[in-house]
Design an enzyme around this catalytic site. Structure first.
Site, mmCIF file in Angstrom:
data_model
loop_
_atom_site.group_PDB
_atom_site.id
_atom_site.type_symbol
_atom_site.label_atom_id
_atom_site.label_comp_id
_atom_site.label_asym_id
_atom_site.label_seq_id
_atom_site.Cartn_x
_atom_site.Cartn_y
_atom_site.Cartn_z
ATOM 1 C CD GLU A 282 1.892 5.470 4.215
ATOM 2 O OE1 GLU A 282 2.232 4.907 5.534
ATOM 3 O OE2 GLU A 282 1.200 4.613 3.870
ATOM 4 C CD GLU A 307 5.158 2.975 7.966
ATOM 5 O OE1 GLU A 307 4.728 3.249 7.122
ATOM 6 O OE2 GLU A 307 4.342 1.779 9.009
ATOM 7 C CG HIS A 310 4.369 3.525 2.660
ATOM 8 N ND1 HIS A 310 3.667 2.880 1.761
ATOM 9 C CD2 HIS A 310 4.049 2.907 3.862
ATOM 10 C CE1 HIS A 310 2.741 2.102 1.974
ATOM 11 N NE2 HIS A 310 2.728 1.963 3.604
ATOM 12 C CD GLU A 329 -0.616 0.140 2.993
ATOM 13 O OE1 GLU A 329 0.907 -0.369 3.653
ATOM 14 O OE2 GLU A 329 -0.682 0.643 3.716
ATOM 15 C CE1 TYR A 392 -2.393 -3.072 5.314
ATOM 16 C CE2 TYR A 392 0.377 -2.549 5.701
ATOM 17 C CZ TYR A 392 -0.917 -2.549 5.984
ATOM 18 O OH TYR A 392 -1.161 -1.236 5.867
HETATM 19 ZN ZN LIG Z 1 2.057 0.596 5.110
#
Ligand SMILES: [Zn+2]
Length: 620
Positions: A282, A307, A310, A329, A392
């Site tokens: 990103e 991305e 982000h 994340e 994540y």
């Molecule tokens: Zn990421």
């Protein structure tokens, strides 16, 4: 970053630096903070080096501080000078310590007079961990050499001497010279109409953390996809990539509607050669992306949603240390899902979420207890390892749980407020929780108890009542897979003609780890999985076919591994080969051919896997 690292990087244990808040940096921000960097970079392709001068503007915090301590890795320092307001330079004494594993070399500059700026002349090493230099032959169009950086998590220090901690933010300007015909881009506003005259200037006026420093250079063409977006790629790739990413403006507008304005100006995408080790990175104003998501049907553009997300979670509100990586994340994976839902519908979003959830359920129990926590104890973790699937997928699962409990309307208001409140700041898990408690948990009592929040954030594993979305299509695929494995449904009778990429991924993901050979051969005969151009399907297919003992897939698997340097798509295939001595021998031959085209991070990961395999063989 879209990374998916469970299989990627082994557990390298870092020496913990006791006095610093960030165990992955030598910086002493309590003494002095870098607020701005001026870079003059010359890209030298034949020598594979950047010839550089970095001028760091300093904000001294501690009147009795003597030194400016910077992170470096593998840099050849030429000179270090203090620069005063009139531009006069005075040489400074400095000491470069012996490098430590994953930390690089601590650079201590004696600066008792607290200069307003320090100027460092240096060269990067040809094997700098944050840079990859490709020959023309290693690119798609084979015309010019190519350079790209990957600074996250702690590799910016291998091409710029700086305070390499995400808690510290600075603006930058750069003047870059390169051979004619080469286009240079950076993590700053880029001009798609810039002449290829060998001279490029950049200004990032928003304060960013060091891991968002980025540069790329090569035979790069640009194609505009909207009023504030363009795709950059090698000439033979750019038209296809522009079609794949034609929804970029819609994505930006959708995210703005949910979470407030996109504050960076332009949003461009650079499609890199296939050796890029990650799905995407990103970098502000210029996402770097793997070409493996350009498949022709937009089925893998969720990497771009990720991305872009982000730009709010990560680049605008940033984790203060890598231990807080889930703030980047987990939040981003949640926002990515919301963008996918708005643009491509509930079915697509649910399927992507379920793929991640089922994978995490399968793997989390095998991780060390500390690594199962969203906010692990800050010990024994490599900065790269702290960005695991837990950050994540457990992170986004927690936010999904909050959304379910509090309702979308209240949760969206809270999340938008969170981005506004912490904009342009780097924060810890505890700062996020201190904002969550009064503004959501206590504001709507009776929805979620505080100890439930703490279990999500500080507990190991996954809380029992974690919400799992329904997918009738995945349920049907579970039934078909079971009937196929039981021998009651022939491979060519699977209802797979209408399966999308995610549904194929799900079917393959949940095959047994070592399936019997005959059904795998029937599957391949019916659906021609060997040689698929879709690398997500290919990776899953080869892993299972190799485990089943299907030697016929080996050459195509080798082709996949040689063509793709993205860790998440290549390393599992190596891993499958390493399960048998014959496969291990074969994969070493493949690696010998593929190695030169791999990024240093991919090389490191494969070599670690080989070392572990050798050690296991020796033990017998
Ligand atoms: Zn990421």
């Amino acid at each position: 970053m879209r990374f998916l690292s469970t299989l990627a990087l082994g557990a390298i244990v870092l020496p913990v630096v006791a006095q610093a808040a960030d165990p992955h940096s030598y910086a002493q921000p309590q003494d002095v903070v870098v607020t701005h960097i001026d870079l003059a970079l010359k890209i030298d392709f034949p020598q594979r080096q950047l010839d550089s001068i970095a001028t760091l503007s300093l904000d001294w915090k501690n009147a009795s501080a003597h030194d400016l301590v910077l992170d470096t890795e593998n840099l050849a320092i030429g000179s270090i000078e203090a620069v005063d307001a009139a531009g006069h330079a005075t040489a400074l004494k400095y000491a470069l310590a012996t490098p430590a594993a994953n930390m690089g070399a601590k650079l201590t500059i004696a600066a008792p007079k607290h200069p307003r700026a320090v100027r460092i002349a240096y060269r990067t090493a040809p094997n700098a961990s944050g840079l990859q230099w490709l020959t023309a032959a290693q690119t798609a169009d084979r015309k010019l050499p190519f350079l790209f950086s990957q600074s996250e998590a702690t590799h910016a220090r291998s091409w710029i001497p700086l305070q390499d901690s995400p808690a510290i933010r600075f603006t930058y300007r750069a003047h870059v010279t390169a051979p004619k015909d080469v286009r240079v881009v950076m993590s700053a506003p880029n001009d798609p109409k810039h002449a290829l005259d060998g001279s490029f200037d950049f200004a990032q006026t928003h304060p960013i953390p060091s891991y968002l420093m980025a540069i790329a250079a090569g035979d790069i063409d640009a194609r505009e996809t909207g009023p504030r977006s363009a795709v950059y790629a090698e000439p033979s790739v750019v038209a296809k990539a522009a079609r794949e990413f034609e929804d970029t403006e819609k994505m930006i507008a959708t995210t703005e509607k949910l979470y407030g304005p996109y504050r960076w100006g332009r949003y461009d995408i650079l499609v890199l050669p296939p050796s890029f080790p990650f799905g995407g990175m990103e970098n502000p104003n210029m996402t770097f992306a793997t070409p493996t998501i350009v498949v022709g049907d937009k089925s893998l553009v969720s990497v771009i949603s990720h991305e872009l997300a982000h730009s709010w979670s990560g680049n605008l509100v940033t984790n203060a240390t890598w231990r807080d990586g889930w703030l980047n994340e987990g939040f981003t994976t949640y926002v990515q899902g919301r963008i996918t839902e708005a643009l491509y519908g509930q079915r697509q979003e649910t399927e992507e979420t379920l793929l991640a959830i089922r994978n995490l359920e399968k793997t989390i129990g095998k991780m060390p207890e500390n690594a199962q926590r969203l906010a692990p104890q800050p010990r024994d973790m490599d900065a790269d390892d702290e960005l695991s699937d837990v950050a994540y997928d457990k992170g986004s699962w927690f936010l999904r749980a909050l959304e379910v409990k509090f309702g979308r309307e209240h949760f969206d208001t809270w999340l938008k407020g969170y981005f506004d409140h912490f904009a342009w700041h780097s924060i810890t898990t505890e700062q996020m929780l201190a904002y969550l408690k009064p503004n959501l948990i206590d504001k709507y009592p009776g929805k979620m108890r505080w100890d439930e929040v703490k279990e999500w954030v500080y507990g190991a594993g996954i809380p029992k009542d974690a919400p799992i979305p329904d997918s009738p299509r995945f349920d049907a695929i579970d039934k078909e897979r079971a009937a196929f494995l039981a021998g009651t449904l022939a491979a060519d009778k699977l209802d797979a003609r209408t399966w999308n990429t995610q549904e194929w991924m799900y079917f393959l993901d949940r095959l047994p780890d070592a399936p019997p050979l005959a059904p795998m051969q029937q599957l391949d005969a019916a659906w021609h999985l060997t040689g698929t151009p879709n690398a997500e399907i290919g990776m899953r297919w080869y892993v299972h076919a190799i485990a089943a003992g299907d030697l016929a897939v080996w050459p195509s698997a080798a082709e996949h591994m040689t063509r793709i340097g993205r860790l998440y798509l290549t390393l599992p295939v190596y891993k499958a080969f390493c399960a048998t001595p014959e496969g291990f021998a074969y994969s070493q031959k493949v690696y010998a051919r593929a190695r030169a085209g791999y990024h240093p991070l991919t090389q490191m990961a494969v070599e670690r896997l080989f070392a572990r395999t050798r050690a296991a063989e020796a033990k017998g």
